[in-house]
Design a protein around this motif. Structure first.
Motif, mmCIF file in Angstrom:
data_model
loop_
_atom_site.group_PDB
_atom_site.id
_atom_site.type_symbol
_atom_site.label_atom_id
_atom_site.label_comp_id
_atom_site.label_asym_id
_atom_site.label_seq_id
_atom_site.Cartn_x
_atom_site.Cartn_y
_atom_site.Cartn_z
ATOM 1 N N ARG A 123 0.813 -1.202 0.000
ATOM 2 C CA ARG A 123 0.000 0.000 0.000
ATOM 3 C C ARG A 123 0.856 1.265 0.000
ATOM 4 N NH1 ARG A 123 -4.174 -1.891 4.833
ATOM 5 N NH2 ARG A 123 -4.971 -3.741 3.767
ATOM 6 N N ASP A 124 2.157 1.079 0.148
ATOM 7 C CA ASP A 124 3.066 2.225 0.174
ATOM 8 C C ASP A 124 3.068 2.911 -1.192
ATOM 9 O OD1 ASP A 124 5.152 4.008 0.338
ATOM 10 O OD2 ASP A 124 6.359 2.678 1.592
ATOM 11 N N LEU A 125 2.702 4.182 -1.211
ATOM 12 C CA LEU A 125 2.628 4.903 -2.484
ATOM 13 C C LEU A 125 3.995 5.056 -3.134
ATOM 14 C CD1 LEU A 125 0.032 7.718 -1.654
ATOM 15 C CD2 LEU A 125 -0.312 5.623 -2.972
ATOM 16 N N ALA A 126 5.058 5.089 -2.327
ATOM 17 C CA ALA A 126 6.406 5.249 -2.895
ATOM 18 C C ALA A 126 6.741 4.081 -3.820
ATOM 19 C CB ALA A 126 7.438 5.348 -1.778
ATOM 20 N N LEU A 127 6.322 2.878 -3.436
ATOM 21 C CA LEU A 127 6.582 1.721 -4.297
ATOM 22 C C LEU A 127 5.844 1.857 -5.621
ATOM 23 C CD1 LEU A 127 6.348 -1.255 -1.762
ATOM 24 C CD2 LEU A 127 8.361 -0.028 -2.549
ATOM 25 N N ARG B 104 4.898 4.589 -7.027
ATOM 26 C CA ARG B 104 5.499 5.657 -7.837
ATOM 27 C C ARG B 104 6.728 5.134 -8.582
ATOM 28 N NH1 ARG B 104 4.016 9.274 -3.506
ATOM 29 N NH2 ARG B 104 6.011 8.917 -2.462
ATOM 30 N N GLN B 105 7.538 4.307 -7.915
ATOM 31 C CA GLN B 105 8.703 3.725 -8.591
ATOM 32 C C GLN B 105 8.261 2.832 -9.750
ATOM 33 O OE1 GLN B 105 11.797 2.076 -5.928
ATOM 34 N NE2 GLN B 105 10.696 3.038 -4.248
ATOM 35 N N PHE B 106 7.235 2.030 -9.479
ATOM 36 C CA PHE B 106 6.752 1.144 -10.538
ATOM 37 C C PHE B 106 6.171 1.947 -11.706
ATOM 38 C CE2 PHE B 106 3.340 -1.409 -12.501
ATOM 39 C CZ PHE B 106 4.099 -2.471 -12.970
ATOM 40 N N ALA B 107 5.444 3.012 -11.386
ATOM 41 C CA ALA B 107 4.866 3.852 -12.444
ATOM 42 C C ALA B 107 5.969 4.489 -13.280
ATOM 43 C CB ALA B 107 3.969 4.918 -11.828
ATOM 44 N N ALA B 108 7.066 4.900 -12.623
ATOM 45 C CA ALA B 108 8.181 5.506 -13.358
ATOM 46 C C ALA B 108 8.813 4.491 -14.315
ATOM 47 C CB ALA B 108 9.231 6.026 -12.378
ATOM 48 N N VAL B 109 8.994 3.256 -13.830
ATOM 49 C CA VAL B 109 9.572 2.206 -14.685
ATOM 50 C C VAL B 109 8.645 1.906 -15.864
ATOM 51 C CG1 VAL B 109 10.219 -0.225 -14.783
ATOM 52 C CG2 VAL B 109 10.907 1.162 -12.832
ATOM 53 N N ALA B 110 7.359 1.745 -15.569
ATOM 54 C CA ALA B 110 6.395 1.438 -16.632
ATOM 55 C C ALA B 110 6.322 2.587 -17.637
ATOM 56 C CB ALA B 110 5.014 1.173 -16.020
#
Length: 332
Positions: free
Chosen positions: A5-9, A11-17
């Protein structure tokens, strides 16, 4: 798995995608055939490095069998193309399942005993490579010593019609692999893996089911490598044992991970980029032997100056929360 549920994770995944989507659109549109082919190989190395780091980087169990899982995926996909009219997605799934099945058998047997840890585990995975190569070379369904022509079986299919399509597939696999690597960076799953690396006996005494975690992660890591082997079969066009199961593959993957560092999930990604770009630049020397010497020397220098790899030398963000307090120095 509340940590997901951590939004930071996310955000990292969204940046990679997001980066993958941009690359999938821009590279085929403006890049030459060479650039697209280079991009496909580059992304494939990223998948291999990240998936190796997922198990070996987190647990400290150095595996020399990652190239075998990649090769099994390549040969499994080639067998599907050769003996059936199934679409690429079937070959992709079979490639991942074949590699995962081998990892499951090896993992269940090897991790059942604490004797097979450290260097001995590495030797076992190396021996596994020789066994698999011998089997593939002598089973006519897979190879039989003659090699397999893949290109003629994928003509007319979407995956086989363009290297740009293979690049898109590889980018999708890279996003999947990076997503799993990100998930292990701050979740209990990753915390359990790193506790194994720090001190497995202490982890077991604290109630961590180390056997279950090792087998599960070893299988996932192998499946990701196997999935990467499916588009590789089409890219090669002709697969043969010597090239597919080359010992250089796991060695380069290990080099990439050490160079990039294992203290952060994106360390292997940095290592893969560094090694691939350096290898390409050294091609102008016209001497593969000299290129390998320079690559090896660069690795020695990095180990001497940056024991935690390139990613470990980058200062952490000030004020970053410690999500896994049980794992000092864990992957982030």
């Amino acid at each position: 798995m509340n940590d997901l549920r951590d939004l930071a994770l996310w955000r990292q995944f969204a940046a990679v995608a997001g980066c993958a989507v941009v690359a999938a659109v821009v590279v085929p549109a403006v890049g030459s055939n060479f650039v697209i082919a280079f991009g496909f190989q580059f992304v494939t190395w990223i998948v291999l490095a990240l998936s190796w780091g997922l198990f070996s980087g987190n647990t400290g169990y150095a595996s020399f069998g990652h190239g075998v899982f990649f090769g099994i995926g390549t040969y499994a996909a080639a067998a599907v193309f050769r003996h059936t009219d199934a679409p690429f997605v079937v070959a992709l799934v079979v490639a991942g399942l074949a590699a995962g099945a081998l990892a499951l058998v090896v993992g269940l047997a090897v991790f059942a005993s604490s004797r097979f840890s450290g260097d001995l585990f590495g030797l076992i995975t190396l021996a596994m490579a020789f066994i698999v190569v011998t089997v593939v070379s002598n089973v006519s369904f897979l190879d039989g010593g003659t090699g397999v022509f893949v290109r003629e079986h994928v003509i007319g299919s979407w995956a086989g019609s363009s290297t740009a399509h293979l690049l898109v597939i590889a980018l999708g696999l890279a996003v999947l692999t990076a997503g799993i690597a990100i998930a292990t960076s701050s979740t209990r799953w990753g915390a359990a893996l790193r506790s194994i690396r720090d001190d497995e006996q202490v982890a077991e005494s604290l109630g961590v089911p180390t056997y279950r975690y090792k087998v599960l992660t070893f299988v996932v890591s192998a499946m990701l490598a196997g999935l990467a082997g499916a588009p590789q079969a089409i890219y090669l066009g002709y697969v043969e044992v010597g090239a597919v199961f080359s010992l250089n593959i796991p060695l380069l993957v290990i080099m990439m991970t050490i160079l990039g560092g294992i203290t952060r999930w994106w360390g292997p990604l940095i290592g893969a980029a560094s090694v691939v770009i350096l290898r390409e630049a050294l091609l102008d020397l016209g001497s593969p032997e000299l290129s390998q010497i320079i690559l090896g020397g660069a690795l020695v220098v990095v180990i001497a100056l940056l024991p935690h790899g390139v990613s470990g030398a980058i200062p952490r963000r000030r004020g970053a929360r410690r999500r896994t307090p049980a794992l000092e120095g864990g992957t982030r």
